[in-house]
Structure formats: structure tokens, C-alpha cells
Write a protein that holds these residues in place. Structure first.
Motif, PDB file in Angstrom:
ATOM      1  N   SER A   1       0.838  -1.197   0.000  1.00 51.34           N
ATOM      2  CA  SER A   1       0.000   0.000   0.000  1.00 51.34           C
ATOM      3  C   SER A   1       0.868   1.241   0.000  1.00 51.34           C
ATOM      4  O   SER A   1       2.021   1.236   0.442  1.00 51.34           O
TER       5      SER A   1
ATOM      6  N   GLU B   1      -1.237   6.615  -2.565  1.00 51.26           N
ATOM      7  CA  GLU B   1      -2.046   6.703  -3.780  1.00 51.26           C
ATOM      8  C   GLU B   1      -2.899   5.467  -4.019  1.00 51.26           C
ATOM      9  O   GLU B   1      -4.023   5.561  -4.501  1.00 51.26           O
ATOM     10  N   SER B   2      -2.410   4.271  -3.693  1.00 45.96           N
ATOM     11  CA  SER B   2      -3.147   3.051  -4.019  1.00 45.96           C
ATOM     12  C   SER B   2      -2.757   1.917  -3.078  1.00 45.96           C
ATOM     13  O   SER B   2      -1.789   2.027  -2.314  1.00 45.96           O
TER      14      SER B   2
ATOM     15  N   ASP C   1     -17.536  -2.795  -9.109  1.00 43.98           N
ATOM     16  CA  ASP C   1     -18.497  -1.704  -9.353  1.00 43.98           C
ATOM     17  C   ASP C   1     -19.335  -1.995 -10.586  1.00 43.98           C
ATOM     18  O   ASP C   1     -19.498  -1.146 -11.479  1.00 43.98           O
TER      19      ASP C   1
ATOM     20  N   LEU D   1      -6.150  -0.814  -5.922  1.00 41.32           N
ATOM     21  CA  LEU D   1      -7.291  -0.078  -5.392  1.00 41.32           C
ATOM     22  C   LEU D   1      -6.891   1.367  -5.104  1.00 41.32           C
ATOM     23  O   LEU D   1      -6.006   1.624  -4.303  1.00 41.32           O
ATOM     24  N   THR D   2      -7.552   2.316  -5.776  1.00 41.17           N
ATOM     25  CA  THR D   2      -7.268   3.735  -5.572  1.00 41.17           C
ATOM     26  C   THR D   2      -8.389   4.447  -4.833  1.00 41.17           C
ATOM     27  O   THR D   2      -8.196   5.568  -4.367  1.00 41.17           O
ATOM     28  N   GLN D   3      -9.554   3.807  -4.721  1.00 36.30           N
ATOM     29  CA  GLN D   3     -10.686   4.390  -4.005  1.00 36.30           C
ATOM     30  C   GLN D   3     -11.615   3.265  -3.564  1.00 36.30           C
ATOM     31  O   GLN D   3     -11.453   2.117  -3.974  1.00 36.30           O
ATOM     32  N   ASP D   4     -12.578   3.582  -2.728  1.00 36.38           N
ATOM     33  CA  ASP D   4     -13.527   2.578  -2.256  1.00 36.38           C
ATOM     34  C   ASP D   4     -14.285   1.982  -3.447  1.00 36.38           C
ATOM     35  O   ASP D   4     -14.637   2.683  -4.393  1.00 36.38           O
ATOM     36  N   ALA D   5     -14.523   0.661  -3.386  1.00 37.30           N
ATOM     37  CA  ALA D   5     -15.211  -0.022  -4.487  1.00 37.30           C
ATOM     38  C   ALA D   5     -15.962  -1.230  -3.945  1.00 37.30           C
ATOM     39  O   ALA D   5     -15.696  -1.714  -2.845  1.00 37.30           O
TER      40      ALA D   5
ATOM     41  N   LYS E   1     -12.498  -0.956   1.045  1.00 37.02           N
ATOM     42  CA  LYS E   1     -12.250   0.406   1.483  1.00 37.02           C
ATOM     43  C   LYS E   1     -10.764   0.725   1.357  1.00 37.02           C
ATOM     44  O   LYS E   1      -9.913  -0.029   1.824  1.00 37.02           O
ATOM     45  N   LYS E   2     -10.460   1.843   0.709  1.00 35.62           N
ATOM     46  CA  LYS E   2      -9.082   2.299   0.564  1.00 35.62           C
ATOM     47  C   LYS E   2      -8.653   2.992   1.856  1.00 35.62           C
ATOM     48  O   LYS E   2      -9.272   3.952   2.297  1.00 35.62           O
TER      49      LYS E   2
ATOM     50  N   ASN F   1      -6.902   5.392   4.337  1.00 30.80           N
ATOM     51  CA  ASN F   1      -6.450   6.774   4.166  1.00 30.80           C
ATOM     52  C   ASN F   1      -5.697   7.216   5.417  1.00 30.80           C
ATOM     53  O   ASN F   1      -6.095   8.110   6.144  1.00 30.80           O
TER      54      ASN F   1
END
Length: 311
Positions: A142, A145-146, A169, A198-202, A222-223, A225
Motif C-alpha cells: 500500500s 495513492e493506491s 463496481d 485499489l485507488t478508491q472505495d469499491a 475500502k481504501k 487513508n
């Protein structure tokens, strides 16, 4: 069930012509009771003894046969699991096993005419429900960014061989690896893996499709943060403009200080007040004398003295 009956059954397929052929698909689940329909139903005036009924699988394996001289005979694999309906010749199987999956034929022969009255082909599709897919996510690496995530979807105990689908998604994905293994009971176990950046929640969904049935599981990804993001420095032109303003302000301050110091208006707040010194002449004596012209005059003598006077 002897080999002679099997050979005799195969010979019946070529006796005479003019019989009707039918085809039907039947679906059933493992452990259930399922009926495979035949092609003829006796009327109230007809007798079972006027017919021979044969049920066979894949044209080579005799499941059940009815011959008036012998009654109903059943293959040992189907003993205590099959029943023949003597009115419409339906073959009932209970409980259904995975090995019952396949193609069946029901053949009805009229004894008095020595010919086949009808024949029906039945495609029997046996289904065993797969377990609800188990979806796991493992973060391999991790950064701010991702995150590199390995997704695993697994399910077991189903039949027939399924199609494993994945969607991120609601958009289909291609598995990096998948494995389908068959157990000793002819049931399938499935495992599929997907590498994901993974760059954002999906939302990820894994589904299994088999024999018209679908089972699926969704997992919210969940990404994390947890990175401290430093503020971006202002653009170069902002820095330059700020520097010019500061320099001009300092020059103006210096000029103002110089002007005030020259005109005596500059005082130091942090300095001790210096007392002012005021000098005055102090009279010491008065002398009375008469001039040559006969006039009296008063004359004083004084000396200068200084004393401190606060300002």
C-alpha cells in the motif's frame, strides 16, 4: 439384470416403424425426488400386462424394465431409489444422485403387435447447490495513492462445473487465476483469484452460474487513508509577489524610522527616561551705590547653576 435383457432392449429399437419420438428436458437437485415422464398413459380399458416398458440410460445402461412374465426389475445401482408409475410409466428417482445426470430413454412396446408403440428421450440435468461464495481481500502492498489487493473467491460442493464471474463496481473483471477441482463424489470445488490496484472505495461481487442457477457474494473494499499529505507549496509567482511586498514594507519602515529620528520624534519604548538638565542664573547679592551723577543704583551679582528637571 442380465446381459440378455440388455441385448433384447437394444433390439427393440429397430422393431417396426411408425412409433412417435419425443424429447424433454428435466432439471432436479441432488437429494430431491424427480419424475422422468414417458410417452404413453394407459386408458381405463387397457391392462399393464399388454405392454413392455423399458427405461435405459445413454442407450447402454438399463435402469428399470417391466416384462409381464418377470414383473419389474431394477439395476442394482438404482435399487430402492426408483419407482415405476404403472399408469403413465413415469420413472421416479429418489433421492437423486449426481451420477443420475444424463440422457434417458423410455420405450413402450405393445406385446400383441410385437412393435414399439412410442419412445421418449429425456435429458436429465442434476444440480447440486454450491456453497455461498467466500470472498476475502488481502492487502499485499500500500501507498498513499493506491493499495495492491489480492481478492480470493471460493465455493465448494456444487454440480455441474460452474462459470465463475467477478465484477468491480458492476464492471466485469478477468480473473488472474482460477482452479476447478472435482471431488470423489463428482462435486466441484472452485477457487479464483484477482490482483487489484485499489485507488478508491469499491464494491466487488463474485458469482457462480450453473445450470441456470446463480449464487453470489459482494464485498465492500475500502481504501485506507492513513497517510499524512503535506500541503503543496504556493506557486512561484505567489512567492515572488510576497517577497516584493515584504521588501517594500521593510524599506518603508526604515525610511520612516530615519525621518522620525532626524526630527526628534523617535523614542525608545524600552529605554530608561533621561532627565533633562535646565540651567538658570542664581542671584547671590544685591549692592546699592550712587553714581557720579548722584543717582542711586541697585546692582546684583549672580552665578549660573544647573538642576535636573524631569521632562
Amino acid at each position: 439384470m442380465g446381459g440378455c435383457l440388455r441385448l433384447g432392449l437394444l433390439a427393440l429399437l429397430h422393431l417396426g416403424s411408425g412409433y412417435a419420438g419425443y424429447f424433454e428436458q428435466i432439471k432436479g437437485k441432488m437429494g430431491e425426488k424427480v419424475g422422468l415422464p414417458c410417452c404413453h398413459e394407459l386408458s381405463s380399458s387397457e391392462s399393464l400386462q399388454s405392454y413392455r416398458i423399458y427405461w435405459q440410460k445413454s442407450t447402454t445402461e438399463v435402469v428399470l424394465a417391466y416384462v409381464p412374465e418377470q414383473g419389474i426389475t431394477t439395476d442394482e445401482r438404482y435399487e430402492n431409489r426408483t419407482v415405476l408409475d404403472t399408469r403413465n410409466f413415469t420413472l421416479w428417482i429418489s433421492p437423486v444422485e449426481i451420477l443420475d445426470n444424463g440422457s434417458y430413454q423410455c420405450i413402450v412396446q405393445v406385446l400383441s403387435l410385437a412393435r414399439v408403440l412410442c419412445e421418449k428421450h429425456v435429458a436429465f440435468f442434476v444440480t447440486a447447490d454450491f456453497s455461498t461464495p467466500n470472498v476475502t481481500a488481502e492487502v499485499v502492498a500500500s501507498s498513499c495513492e493506491s493499495a495492491e489487493v489480492m481478492l480470493t473467491c471460493s465455493s465448494h460442493g456444487g454440480f455441474p462445473k460452474p462459470k465463475v464471474c467477478g465484477a468491480l463496481d458492476s464492471k466485469p473483471v478477468v480473473w488472474n487465476a482460477s482452479q476447478v477441482a472435482k471431488s470423489s463424489l463428482s462435486l466441484y470445488n472452485v477457487t479464483a483469484q484477482l490482483w487489484l490496484s485499489l485507488t478508491q472505495d469499491a464494491s466487488f461481487t463474485c458469482s457462480l452460474e450453473y445450470n441456470g442457477f446463480v449464487t453470489s457474494t459482494s464485498l465492500l473494499l475500502k481504501k485506507a487513508n492513513d497517510c499524512v499529505v503535506l500541503p503543496k507549496p504556493p506557486p512561484y509567482h505567489v512567492i515572488a509577489a510576497s517577497s516584493i511586498v515584504i521588501v517594500v514594507f521593510l524599506l518603508a519602515l526604515a525610511l520612516a524610522a530615519r525621518y522620525l529620528s532626524r526630527h526628534g520624534f523617535l523614542s525608545c519604548v524600552f529605554c530608561t527616561a533621561v532627565p533633562a538638565v535646565r540651567c538658570t542664573a542664581m542671584p547671590l547679592a544685591l549692592t546699592l551705590w550712587r553714581s557720579e551723577r548722584g543717582r542711586w543704583k541697585v546692582e546684583s551679582s549672580a552665578e549660573e547653576g544647573c538642576q535636573e528637571t524631569p521632562v
